[in-house]
Design a protein around this motif. Structure first.
Motif, PDB file in Angstrom:
ATOM      1  N   SER A 196       0.966  -1.214   0.068  1.00  0.00           N
ATOM      2  CA  SER A 196       0.162  -0.166   0.043  1.00  0.00           C
ATOM      3  C   SER A 196       0.936   1.235   0.065  1.00  0.00           C
ATOM      4  O   SER A 196       0.233   2.208  -0.124  1.00  0.00           O
ATOM      5  N   LEU A 197       2.254   1.060   0.014  1.00  0.00           N
ATOM      6  CA  LEU A 197       3.221   2.333  -0.007  1.00  0.00           C
ATOM      7  C   LEU A 197       2.724   3.270   1.037  1.00  0.00           C
ATOM      8  O   LEU A 197       2.492   4.352   0.832  1.00  0.00           O
ATOM      9  N   ALA A 201       1.817   0.203   7.330  1.00  0.00           N
ATOM     10  CA  ALA A 201       1.111   1.314   8.333  1.00  0.00           C
ATOM     11  C   ALA A 201       1.084   2.738   7.562  1.00  0.00           C
ATOM     12  O   ALA A 201       1.893   3.021   6.960  1.00  0.00           O
ATOM     13  N   PRO A 202      -0.236   3.266   7.589  1.00  0.00           N
ATOM     14  CA  PRO A 202      -0.458   4.601   6.881  1.00  0.00           C
ATOM     15  C   PRO A 202       0.753   5.640   7.489  1.00  0.00           C
ATOM     16  O   PRO A 202       0.725   5.688   8.698  1.00  0.00           O
ATOM     17  N   ASP A 203       1.556   6.201   6.589  1.00  0.00           N
ATOM     18  CA  ASP A 203       2.473   7.144   7.161  1.00  0.00           C
ATOM     19  C   ASP A 203       2.744   8.170   6.231  1.00  0.00           C
ATOM     20  O   ASP A 203       3.210   8.116   5.007  1.00  0.00           O
ATOM     21  N   GLY A 204       2.342   9.396   6.471  1.00  0.00           N
ATOM     22  CA  GLY A 204       2.447  10.746   5.697  1.00  0.00           C
ATOM     23  C   GLY A 204       3.773  11.107   5.356  1.00  0.00           C
ATOM     24  O   GLY A 204       4.389  11.806   4.277  1.00  0.00           O
ATOM     25  N   ASP A 205       4.981  10.574   5.961  1.00  0.00           N
ATOM     26  CA  ASP A 205       6.362  10.655   5.596  1.00  0.00           C
ATOM     27  C   ASP A 205       6.823   9.474   4.395  1.00  0.00           C
ATOM     28  O   ASP A 205       7.839   9.993   4.042  1.00  0.00           O
ATOM     29  N   PHE A 206       6.191   8.589   4.404  1.00  0.00           N
ATOM     30  CA  PHE A 206       6.317   7.576   3.394  1.00  0.00           C
ATOM     31  C   PHE A 206       7.896   7.030   3.563  1.00  0.00           C
ATOM     32  O   PHE A 206       8.789   7.376   2.831  1.00  0.00           O
ATOM     33  N   PRO A 207       8.154   6.674   4.620  1.00  0.00           N
ATOM     34  CA  PRO A 207       9.417   6.679   5.239  1.00  0.00           C
ATOM     35  C   PRO A 207      10.627   5.665   4.376  1.00  0.00           C
ATOM     36  O   PRO A 207      11.595   5.498   4.499  1.00  0.00           O
ATOM     37  N   THR A 208       9.729   4.553   3.930  1.00  0.00           N
ATOM     38  CA  THR A 208      10.431   3.477   3.178  1.00  0.00           C
ATOM     39  C   THR A 208      10.922   3.780   1.561  1.00  0.00           C
ATOM     40  O   THR A 208      11.524   3.091   0.896  1.00  0.00           O
ATOM     41  N   VAL A 209      10.025   4.982   1.039  1.00  0.00           N
ATOM     42  CA  VAL A 209      10.171   5.244  -0.601  1.00  0.00           C
ATOM     43  C   VAL A 209      10.899   6.614  -0.451  1.00  0.00           C
ATOM     44  O   VAL A 209      10.465   7.544   0.420  1.00  0.00           O
ATOM     45  N   GLU A 210      11.267   6.936  -1.626  1.00  0.00           N
ATOM     46  CA  GLU A 210      11.795   8.492  -1.884  1.00  0.00           C
ATOM     47  C   GLU A 210      10.345   9.078  -2.393  1.00  0.00           C
ATOM     48  O   GLU A 210      10.210  10.284  -2.253  1.00  0.00           O
ATOM     49  N   SER A 211       9.786   8.394  -3.236  1.00  0.00           N
ATOM     50  CA  SER A 211       8.311   8.763  -3.683  1.00  0.00           C
ATOM     51  C   SER A 211       7.444   7.622  -3.674  1.00  0.00           C
ATOM     52  O   SER A 211       7.743   6.668  -4.342  1.00  0.00           O
TER      53      SER A 211
END
Length: 572
Positions: A235-236, A264-274
């Motif tokens: 779900s990125l 886990a929903p996360d507005g920082d998207f910590p595991t991807v650059e985009s």
């Protein structure tokens, strides 16, 4: 002394009045003292509606997403609703994604509508954008709002507006609403909520939407085939985690592996650059899990769950990412096949795409004797086709930007149902001893080999906007005469609405709304389109090349070299 443009300072001073809270005023004063460049970018214009609604960086100012700009939007829409639907009880549905401040901003929007005596159906937690589109019709609302910036970077948020048909705003409503908003002052916005008019919705709509997705996205796939398909899904960090696993399970797909680090929903998207499934790097963790688990298909969705990226195994068993055009080609052909098998094609159906997408979809659709319709970039135009041609059924619609809609129960791109459709294709083809990749190769043999590529150039801020306009102006004033040694035979300018035949100089009118898009067609069948993005600070170049051969042998490397030459020629 720091210089600030007087026109910008005039706009800034409006935000230093008691209409705005103390925190906002303090932030602006800090910017005046220490960040004049940031101040200019925050105030030099009003944030505008584009292809996919309004998106922008969060912060203070007219050119930012904040409580006041979204409040003003909502007040303008409320005023417009009263004009358009007199003496009717007004209802608005509101959803939001995983981004920072989305929940709080959604409540601000709900407050404004309720303050205007409009009943609000607000999701109590994040949900996919297609579920909002579905809910507008399901709840009988005149309007729907979703707070999302799709796959933009973490500092962005956005505001999409849907009308009573479940589709996004199109002319004339968009211009009329913008005029209504522009006529307002910030002091006119009613922020004081009538809480009794705000109703939180969740499970009932979730169930209805999931059932509708399964109904529209399932095609008599044997359960044994479903059990034999191993799926990796990510779900990125976005909203799809609330719905896609549920829909796959309801449809009978039990062999689904989730990328837990991205669930886990996360507005920082910590595991991807985009968090953009158009970009291969976004699916890196999913691809690694698929290799370890020997999965058949990988699917990832963007934060608001309207786009999806797909990877399948090629003839050598290696995972290969499909581009948006390839996914659309496979899905469209499969749907046409299924409708034909079920005896449902009777001349009253159509399939839709957009002017910057692969021409291959048109060839496929017309080979089935089905109407093909093409619109401007953005699914709002496909939704408008559904509304404009009520006598016709929409089989499916897609565009190159990794979006697809199955039928018309959702009037926007829908990665929930498209994910299920992709799994149906993969399961059936594997059950037949083939694969999604093998299916695509067969289609190339039948319709010719097409290869497309998108190049996006990022141009941020006021200066970037000026550069993009200058590039489009240069292409109009000095149009391409030849591309990779092949003469340009036609130029379509959607801003003027005219198509120029380069062979005889004749000009014809195009029956589509005006848009800042240029498309060049060459003698050898290549197609190059240029357009500024309606949602990001980018100018986009869409390239499509193709060839047909007698022996069914297609050289992908040859066509890629052709695209590379075109990119060099255009300095991309």
């Amino acid at each position: 002394m720091i210089y600030v443009d007087p026109k910008i300072l005039e706009r800034v001073n409006q935000w230093l009045t008691p209409v705005f809270d103390q925190k906002t005023q303090h932030t602006i004063k800090e910017m005046i003292a220490y960040d004049p460049e940031g101040l200019e970018d925050s105030f030099y214009r009003n944030l505008e509606f584009g292809t996919g609604g309004m998106r922008g960086i969060m912060g203070v100012g007219d050119n930012r997403i904040n409580k006041y700009t979204l409040g003003k939007n909502s007040q303008g829409i409320a005023n417009y609703l009263y004009k358009q639907f007199p003496n009717q009880p007004l209802k608005v549905a509101i959803a939001y994604d995983c981004r920072h401040n989305s929940k709080e901003l959604a409540k601000v929007v709900a407050d404004v509508f309720s303050a205007n005596n409009i009943t609000v159906y607000l999701f109590s937690n994040l949900r996919p954008t297609p579920e909002l589109s579905f809910s507008v019709k399901e709840l009988g609302c005149q309007c729907g709002i979703v707070l999302t910036a799709s796959h933009n970077p973490p500092e962005y948020n956005g505001y999409k507006v849907y009308w009573q048909d479940g589709g996004q705003l199109v002319p004339p409503q968009d211009a009329e609403i913008i005029a209504e908003i522009n006529n307002l002052q910030y002091g006119h916005v009613k922020f004081e909520a009538r809480e009794e008019l705000i109703h939180f919705v969740d499970s009932a709509l979730d169930e209805a939407f999931a059932k509708a997705s399964v109904k529209n996205g399932s095609f008599n796939t044997p359960q044994t085939a479903k059990d034999n398909l191993k799926i990796v899904f990510t779900s990125l960090h976005g909203t799809s985690i609330t719905m896609v696993p549920k829909v796959l399970e309801m449809a009978g797909y039990n062999n689904v592996l989730l990328v837990e680090e991205q669930s886990a929903p996360d507005g920082d998207f910590p595991t991807v650059e985009s968090p953009n499934p158009e970009e291969p790097e976004a699916l890196k963790m999913a691809l690694e899990l698929a290799e370890n688990e020997k999965a058949d298909i990988v699917i990832g969705t963007d934060p608001d769950c309207d786009r999806l990226g797909i990877a399948v195994r090629d003839t050598d068993g290696k995972l290969k990412l499909l581009n948006g055009n390839q996914a659309m080609v496979v899905m469209s052909h499969f749907l046409l096949e299924q409708w034909k098998k079920e005896g449902k094609l009777n001349g009253k159906q159509f399939l839709a795409s957009t002017i910057v997408s692969t021409p291959m979809v048109k060839d496929i659709t017309e080979s089935y004797g089905v109407l093909y319709k093409e619109g401007l970039t953005g699914f709002k135009w496909i939704a408008k086709m559904v509304k404009d041609f009520p006598e016709l059924e929409l089989i499916g619609g897609g565009e190159e930007s990794f979006g697809y809609m199955v039928g018309d129960f959702v009037r926007d791109k829908d990665a929930v149902t498209a994910t299920l459709l992709a799994c149906e294709i993969a399961a059936q083809k594997k059950n037949e001893g083939s694969s999604v990749y093998g299916y695509l190769q067969e289609l190339y043999k039948d319709y010719g080999y097409y290869l497309e590529q998108l190049v996006s150039m990022v141009k941020k801020g006021k200066k970037g906007e000026e550069e993009i306009l200058a590039m489009m102006r240069s292409l109009r004033e000095n149009p391409l005469k030849e591309i990779d040694g092949s003469k340009v035979i036609r130029i379509e300018d959607y801003q003027s609405g005219k198509s120029l035949n380069m062979k005889d100089g004749s000009i014809s009118e195009m029956d589509l709304p005006r848009s800042n898009v240029l498309i060049f067609y060459t003698e050898d069948g290549s197609k190059i389109a240029a357009r500024p993005s309606g949602t990001e600070p980018k100018i986009k170049f869409y390239m499509s090349v193709n060839e047909r051969t007698e022996d069914d042998h297609y050289d992908a490397a040859k066509l890629q070299k052709k695209i590379d030459r075109i990119k060099t020629e255009l300095n991309l």
